[in-house]
Design a protein around this motif. Structure first.
Motif, short mmCIF file in Angstrom:
data_model
loop_
_atom_site.label_atom_id
_atom_site.label_comp_id
_atom_site.label_asym_id
_atom_site.label_seq_id
_atom_site.Cartn_x
_atom_site.Cartn_y
_atom_site.Cartn_z
N TYR A 220 33.95 45.39 5.77
CA TYR A 220 34.79 44.71 7.09
C TYR A 220 35.45 45.64 8.11
CZ TYR A 220 34.13 40.03 4.46
OH TYR A 220 34.00 39.13 3.88
N GLY A 221 35.42 46.92 7.67
CA GLY A 221 36.18 47.69 8.85
C GLY A 221 37.72 47.49 9.33
N TYR A 222 38.15 46.84 8.36
CA TYR A 222 39.75 46.35 8.68
C TYR A 222 40.35 47.68 8.53
CZ TYR A 222 39.03 41.40 7.06
OH TYR A 222 38.66 40.12 7.05
N VAL A 223 41.48 47.74 9.47
CA VAL A 223 42.45 49.11 9.45
C VAL A 223 43.81 48.64 8.68
CG1 VAL A 223 43.63 50.61 10.89
CG2 VAL A 223 41.48 49.86 11.57
N VAL A 224 43.89 49.36 7.58
CA VAL A 224 45.24 49.29 6.94
C VAL A 224 46.47 49.23 7.83
CG1 VAL A 224 46.51 49.83 4.78
CG2 VAL A 224 43.95 49.88 4.69
N GLY A 225 47.20 48.26 7.87
CA GLY A 225 48.44 48.19 8.59
C GLY A 225 48.13 47.65 10.09
N SER A 226 47.05 47.32 10.31
CA SER A 226 46.66 47.00 11.69
C SER A 226 47.33 45.45 11.96
CB SER A 226 44.90 46.80 11.92
OG SER A 226 44.62 46.08 11.06
N VAL A 227 47.61 44.60 10.90
CA VAL A 227 48.10 43.30 11.21
C VAL A 227 49.61 43.41 10.81
CG1 VAL A 227 47.70 40.84 10.71
CG2 VAL A 227 45.72 42.26 10.97
N GLN A 228 50.42 43.26 11.70
CA GLN A 228 51.85 43.32 11.39
C GLN A 228 52.42 42.26 10.25
OE1 GLN A 228 54.26 43.31 14.70
NE2 GLN A 228 56.24 43.61 13.48
N ASP A 229 53.05 42.69 9.12
CA ASP A 229 53.59 41.74 8.14
C ASP A 229 52.56 41.12 7.45
OD1 ASP A 229 56.32 42.26 9.09
OD2 ASP A 229 56.13 40.81 10.46
N LYS A 230 51.29 41.41 7.45
CA LYS A 230 50.23 40.90 6.51
C LYS A 230 49.38 41.98 5.82
CE LYS A 230 46.42 37.89 6.72
NZ LYS A 230 45.70 36.95 7.83
N THR A 231 49.32 41.83 4.51
CA THR A 231 48.65 42.60 3.53
C THR A 231 47.38 41.69 2.73
OG1 THR A 231 49.96 42.50 1.70
CG2 THR A 231 50.31 44.39 3.17
N LEU A 232 46.36 42.24 2.50
CA LEU A 232 45.30 41.41 1.68
C LEU A 232 44.79 42.41 0.85
CD1 LEU A 232 43.63 38.87 1.94
CD2 LEU A 232 42.09 39.78 3.46
N ALA A 233 44.87 41.88 -0.25
CA ALA A 233 44.44 42.81 -1.39
C ALA A 233 42.61 42.63 -1.66
CB ALA A 233 44.72 42.29 -2.66
N CYS A 234 42.25 43.93 -1.80
CA CYS A 234 40.88 43.95 -1.85
C CYS A 234 40.24 43.80 -3.35
CB CYS A 234 40.37 45.54 -1.41
SG CYS A 234 38.47 45.59 -1.65
N LEU A 235 39.52 42.98 -3.44
CA LEU A 235 39.10 42.42 -4.75
C LEU A 235 37.39 42.89 -5.07
CD1 LEU A 235 40.35 38.82 -4.58
CD2 LEU A 235 41.44 40.65 -5.54
N CYS A 236 36.98 43.96 -4.39
CA CYS A 236 35.66 44.29 -4.56
C CYS A 236 35.19 44.79 -6.03
CB CYS A 236 35.40 45.34 -3.57
SG CYS A 236 35.84 46.89 -3.43
N GLY A 237 36.24 45.77 -6.30
CA GLY A 237 36.02 46.30 -7.92
C GLY A 237 35.42 47.46 -7.79
N ALA A 238 34.93 48.10 -6.50
CA ALA A 238 34.14 49.28 -6.53
C ALA A 238 35.03 50.43 -7.03
CB ALA A 238 33.80 49.48 -4.88
N ALA A 239 34.54 51.48 -7.73
CA ALA A 239 34.93 52.69 -8.24
C ALA A 239 36.19 53.32 -6.99
CB ALA A 239 33.96 53.73 -8.48
N ASN A 240 35.47 53.13 -5.75
CA ASN A 240 36.24 53.87 -4.60
C ASN A 240 37.18 52.66 -3.87
OD1 ASN A 240 34.07 52.75 -3.53
ND2 ASN A 240 34.02 54.15 -1.96
N CYS A 241 37.32 51.59 -4.46
CA CYS A 241 38.10 50.60 -3.67
C CYS A 241 39.47 51.13 -3.29
CB CYS A 241 38.51 49.53 -4.88
SG CYS A 241 39.39 48.08 -4.08
N ARG A 242 39.83 50.66 -1.97
CA ARG A 242 40.92 51.10 -1.40
C ARG A 242 42.29 50.40 -1.73
NH1 ARG A 242 36.82 51.43 2.92
NH2 ARG A 242 37.43 49.51 3.47
N GLY A 243 41.95 49.30 -2.29
CA GLY A 243 43.05 48.43 -2.70
C GLY A 243 43.56 47.35 -1.95
#
Length: 174
Positions: free
Chosen positions: A148-171
């Protein structure tokens, strides 16, 4: 022919909502589908309250039209550090929350099998279409995903866990 020529299916995933897969194998480089919906100016999306749930918004980034991202940014600066919005060239987004193509059900993955490509059409050099292509050979019934190209920390006061399960998952996505 134009449009989707693959037998795509929307299906219920385990733990990640809806997903998309093809009944047939897909060769690397093949056009898979286009992300479609209602074209909106960013300020109109915000006025409509879509920033509350922007899950189906896809950026068309001002003068940086070759760059697309699933979630709108909180900053209006383009990669060059200048404001990409102008009166003649406002930031636009595609809203697929109520209507759109099968692409709105394609999930994120940190190790995706699709990639996003901006496609300019002959009648406009200011607006482009969002196309998804196979990044590698894809097996029949393998879930189709893109980053999706999301930038971690780009949305203030919001986090969204990644559920992809890939070996290189960013979390996290944002």
């Amino acid at each position: 022919g134009r449009g989707i020529s693959l037998p795509l299916q929307v299906f219920k995933t385990v733990g990640r909502g809806w997903g998309v897969r093809s009944r047939n194998p897909i060769r690397a480089g093949t056009f898979v589908c286009e992300y479609t919906g209602v074209m909106l100016r960013d300020e109109d999306a915000e006025a409509a309250g879509l920033e509350v749930d922007d899950s189906y918004l896809f950026n068309l980034d001002g003068e940086e039209k070759g760059q697309v991202a699933k979630r709108r940014k909180t900053s209006h600066e383009g990669p060059s550090g200048v404001d990409a919005r102008t009166q003649d060239n406002p930031e636009l987004c595609v809203d697929a929350s109520r209507t759109g193509s099968v692409a709105r059900f394609v999930n994120h993955c940190c190790d995706p099998n699709l990639f996003v490509q901006s496609v300019f059409v002959e009648y406009s050099r200011h607006v482009h279409r969002i196309a998804l292509f196979a990044a590698r050979d894809i097996l029949a019934y393998e879930e189709l995903t893109y980053d999706y190209g999301y930038v971690v920390g780009s949305v203030q006061d919001k986090t969204l866990a990644c559920l992809c399960g890939a070996a290189n998952c960013r979390g996290t996505l944002v």
